[in-house]
Design an enzyme around this catalytic site. Sequence first.
Site, PDB file in Angstrom:
ATOM      1  CG  HIS A 123      -2.488 -16.749 -16.126  1.00 20.63           C
ATOM      2  ND1 HIS A 123      -1.577 -17.474 -15.415  1.00 20.63           N
ATOM      3  CD2 HIS A 123      -3.687 -16.979 -15.543  1.00 20.63           C
ATOM      4  CE1 HIS A 123      -2.203 -18.127 -14.445  1.00 20.63           C
ATOM      5  NE2 HIS A 123      -3.481 -17.839 -14.504  1.00 20.63           N
ATOM      6  CG  ASP A 154      -1.814 -18.850 -22.020  1.00 24.88           C
ATOM      7  OD1 ASP A 154      -2.641 -19.768 -22.071  1.00 24.88           O
ATOM      8  OD2 ASP A 154      -1.632 -18.158 -21.005  1.00 24.88           O
ATOM      9  CD  GLN A 198      -9.466 -18.684 -19.480  1.00 25.22           C
ATOM     10  OE1 GLN A 198     -10.643 -18.912 -19.743  1.00 25.22           O
ATOM     11  NE2 GLN A 198      -8.961 -18.972 -18.297  1.00 25.22           N
ATOM     12  CE  LYS A 236      -7.433 -22.256 -17.144  1.00 24.65           C
ATOM     13  NZ  LYS A 236      -7.927 -21.702 -15.890  1.00 24.65           N
ATOM     14  CB  CYS A 241      -3.212 -15.464 -12.249  1.00 22.19           C
ATOM     15  SG  CYS A 241      -3.446 -16.599 -10.900  1.00 22.19           S
TER      16      CYS A 241
HETATM   17  N1  PMP Z   1      -3.047 -18.846 -19.005  1.00 20.52           N
HETATM   18  C1  PMP Z   1      -4.298 -18.409 -18.857  1.00 20.52           C
HETATM   19  C2  PMP Z   1      -4.802 -17.348 -19.780  1.00 20.52           C
HETATM   20  C3  PMP Z   1      -5.117 -18.954 -17.877  1.00 20.52           C
HETATM   21  O1  PMP Z   1      -6.357 -18.524 -17.731  1.00 20.52           O
HETATM   22  C4  PMP Z   1      -4.590 -19.969 -17.029  1.00 20.52           C
HETATM   23  C5  PMP Z   1      -5.443 -20.562 -15.928  1.00 20.52           C
HETATM   24  N2  PMP Z   1      -6.145 -19.633 -15.175  1.00 20.52           N
HETATM   25  C6  PMP Z   1      -3.293 -20.389 -17.236  1.00 20.52           C
HETATM   26  C7  PMP Z   1      -2.539 -19.814 -18.231  1.00 20.52           C
HETATM   27  C8  PMP Z   1      -2.681 -21.465 -16.398  1.00 20.52           C
HETATM   28  O2  PMP Z   1      -3.372 -22.648 -16.611  1.00 20.52           O
HETATM   29  P1  PMP Z   1      -3.166 -23.876 -15.611  1.00 20.52           P
HETATM   30  O3  PMP Z   1      -3.361 -23.320 -14.222  1.00 20.52           O
HETATM   31  O4  PMP Z   1      -4.246 -24.833 -15.996  1.00 20.52           O
HETATM   32  O5  PMP Z   1      -1.802 -24.401 -15.833  1.00 20.52           O
END
Ligand code: PMP
Length: 411
Positions: A128, A205, A208, A231, A369
């Site tokens: 991401h 990270d 998910q 999430k 993203c």
């Molecule tokens: N890493 C991953 C794999 C994600 O899916 C996301 C959120 N889409 C993030 C990081 C960032 O998370 P947040 O926007 O809640 O900070």
Amino acid sequence: MDALTVGYDVYEIRKQFPVLKRELKGKPLVYFDNAATSQKPQVVIDALVDYYSNYNANIHRGIHTLAEEATAAYESTREAARMFIGAGSVEEIIFTRGTTEGINLVTNTWGRANIRRGDEIIISTLEHHSNIVPWQMLAEEKGAIIRVIPITENGEIQLDEYYKLLNEKTKIVSIVHASNSLGVVNPVKQVIDAAHRTGALVMIDGAQSTVHLDIDVTALDCDFFAFSSHKLYGPTGVGVLYAKKEILEAMPPFHGGGEMIKEVSFEKTTYNDLPYKFEAGTPNIADTVAMKAAFEFINSIGKENIRRHENDLLRYGTELLKNIKGVHIKGDVEEKVSVISFVVDNIHPQDLGILLDNQGIAVRTGSHCTMPLMQCLKINGTTRASFAAYNTREEIDKLAKGLEKAIKMLS
Ligand code: PMP
């Protein structure tokens, strides 16, 4: 059917989510954008209302009853978070705004203190943007080098290539546990053990993975692990960074201000004990308190039960969608969380998303993203349906029918 396959009554669970009673364009809402953010059960909403209605106060500083109650509630979430991810101590649980802030905290503190010119940082093609850009910013500042683990065309990281990237210059490996774009689950234990053998640290990270998989940071032996509350059925604006105590102790603070200090004079400041050293200023108390209700909600159903249910939806949906002409699933592998990401011949994901929305079905379209991943897969984006504990097979039937209808209209 659903109730029999899952070990809990999904229709009872659905009743706990007020938004699921909504209609969209005259049709019952089918919410399949859970990887972006999940919906919130009444217990989480109630926890927020209860906090503001009954014991709103600033924490840690007051001696009055409301301050004590708010502090106790806030700190009991820390213990719940510790248990949720298997950390050894509450000192290792830092509250953040979410995964993004957790990663930025690490790059700005540990990173700035430890990364030097010529050092190497390993990430993967699946990342991401929030696990790419902070490392790029750090690398630019320090003259360090980013190395990227390649993937197969199914979206699995190539472990043999990863092993080749590791060397004495590698200082940290930062990798996603489960891909938000494809759902693919990375073999993080192997990634961590190999990195440690060469003396590098590992950041996971968990944005998910934390809602779907059993997380045990102690058994994984990762050095950093970040996730977001929103999430996993909790509120937005709050999350957790786990880090090993000895690493946190050696790290400089992130933000300076109140709460993160022991003593301040104009000559010298001494920093607070863990975890407060990393929590400057008044935090997001209400959402942190309500995050505990989200952990309890998940625990009350049981992660194993949720996983069985979601796997059933994943298998069922994969079979249905695969059989629709022109649909190609990306990341159709064995080890994945409940995400189906697909492209359709000659149809732009955004057009598909709009037509599905007209039928009451909320999916996500685009690059999620993960632009470098899309570039690697040579696509401009996907349509992504991601499932949660409250979704049903009937909803997947609606997606399949809606998709067929949309494809007919757009062809
Ligand atoms: N890493 C991953 C794999 C994600 O899916 C996301 C959120 N889409 C993030 C990081 C960032 O998370 P947040 O926007 O809640 O900070």
